[in-house]
Design a protein around this motif. Structure first.
Motif, PDB file in Angstrom:
ATOM      1  N   ALA A 167       0.827  -1.208   0.000  1.00  0.00           N
ATOM      2  CA  ALA A 167       0.000   0.000   0.000  1.00  0.00           C
ATOM      3  C   ALA A 167       0.863   1.261   0.000  1.00  0.00           C
ATOM      4  CB  ALA A 167      -0.944  -0.003   1.206  1.00  0.00           C
TER       5      ALA A 167
ATOM      6  N   LEU B  90      -1.154   4.279  -1.787  1.00  0.00           N
ATOM      7  CA  LEU B  90      -2.551   4.228  -1.348  1.00  0.00           C
ATOM      8  C   LEU B  90      -2.710   5.016  -0.056  1.00  0.00           C
ATOM      9  CD1 LEU B  90      -3.277   0.471  -2.149  1.00  0.00           C
ATOM     10  CD2 LEU B  90      -3.548   2.482  -3.624  1.00  0.00           C
TER      11      LEU B  90
ATOM     12  N   ARG C 131      -4.725   4.601   2.720  1.00  0.00           N
ATOM     13  CA  ARG C 131      -4.871   3.933   4.016  1.00  0.00           C
ATOM     14  C   ARG C 131      -3.776   2.897   4.181  1.00  0.00           C
ATOM     15  NH1 ARG C 131      -7.520   7.367   6.935  1.00  0.00           N
ATOM     16  NH2 ARG C 131      -9.453   7.973   5.963  1.00  0.00           N
TER      17      ARG C 131
ATOM     18  N   HIS D  51     -12.437   1.665  -3.791  1.00  0.00           N
ATOM     19  CA  HIS D  51     -11.863   3.005  -3.818  1.00  0.00           C
ATOM     20  C   HIS D  51     -11.229   3.227  -5.184  1.00  0.00           C
ATOM     21  CE1 HIS D  51      -9.097   6.300  -2.457  1.00  0.00           C
ATOM     22  NE2 HIS D  51     -10.251   6.671  -1.944  1.00  0.00           N
TER      23      HIS D  51
ATOM     24  N   HIS E 215      -9.027  -0.136  -5.961  1.00  0.00           N
ATOM     25  CA  HIS E 215      -8.519  -1.007  -4.907  1.00  0.00           C
ATOM     26  C   HIS E 215      -9.575  -1.055  -3.811  1.00  0.00           C
ATOM     27  CE1 HIS E 215      -6.935   3.068  -4.022  1.00  0.00           C
ATOM     28  NE2 HIS E 215      -7.219   2.748  -2.771  1.00  0.00           N
TER      29      HIS E 215
ATOM     30  N   ARG F  80     -10.782  -0.775   0.083  1.00  0.00           N
ATOM     31  CA  ARG F  80     -10.547  -0.282   1.439  1.00  0.00           C
ATOM     32  C   ARG F  80     -11.096  -1.342   2.382  1.00  0.00           C
ATOM     33  NH1 ARG F  80     -10.636   5.686   2.013  1.00  0.00           N
ATOM     34  NH2 ARG F  80      -8.685   5.200   0.979  1.00  0.00           N
TER      35      ARG F  80
ATOM     36  N   ASP G 222      -5.812  -0.156   2.705  1.00  0.00           N
ATOM     37  CA  ASP G 222      -6.141  -0.278   1.298  1.00  0.00           C
ATOM     38  C   ASP G 222      -5.346  -1.440   0.715  1.00  0.00           C
ATOM     39  OD1 ASP G 222      -7.832   1.869   1.496  1.00  0.00           O
ATOM     40  OD2 ASP G 222      -6.585   3.252   0.343  1.00  0.00           O
TER      41      ASP G 222
END
Length: 129
Positions: free
Chosen positions: A25, A30, A32, A57, A68, A70, A88
């Protein structure tokens, strides 16, 4: 709360796999993720953690990683407490995780994530400087 388009399942991951997903991630940019080294420092190295995808997301500015998922994360930290977090995850990475949980366990984990009154990761950090 679960968005259409995400798998309707919960998957268990050990700490090393969780750290790998978090690193992915971070590498993909990403939103998160926990930051380099945070999970290695604070996640219980012997624990099993649980990922539940809840939202698709999309990022128009990064089509290579869009969409992707979440995921809600039931994370066990070094003091043994379970806390709520988000991560994520790329769809292929989630799909590669084995299905190891029975339906009742998945339901119980999803219920805890939605209604369990868990501390968030940020709240846990504030209480454990």
């Amino acid at each position: 709360m679960v968005s259409s388009g995400v798998p309707r399942t919960v998957k268990a991951v050990d700490t090393s796999e969780l750290i790998r997903l978090d690193a992915e991630a971070i590498e993909c940019g990403l939103n998160r993720q926990h930051g380099a080294g945070w999970l290695a420092a604070f996640a219980d190295p012997e624990a099993v953690h649980y990922l539940w995808p809840v939202l698709v997301h999309r990022t128009a500015h990064r089509p290579a990683v869009s969409p992707h998922w979440r995921c809600m994360l039931l994370l066990t930290v070094r003091d043994g407490q379970q806390v709520f977090s988000l991560l994520d995850v790329l769809p292929a990475s989630f799909e590669d995780l084995p299905e190891t949980l029975d339906a009742a366990t998945k339901t119980e984990i999803a219920h805890r994530l939605e209604h369990g009154g868990l501390l968030t990761q940020a709240q846990w950090v504030d209480l454990n400087p």
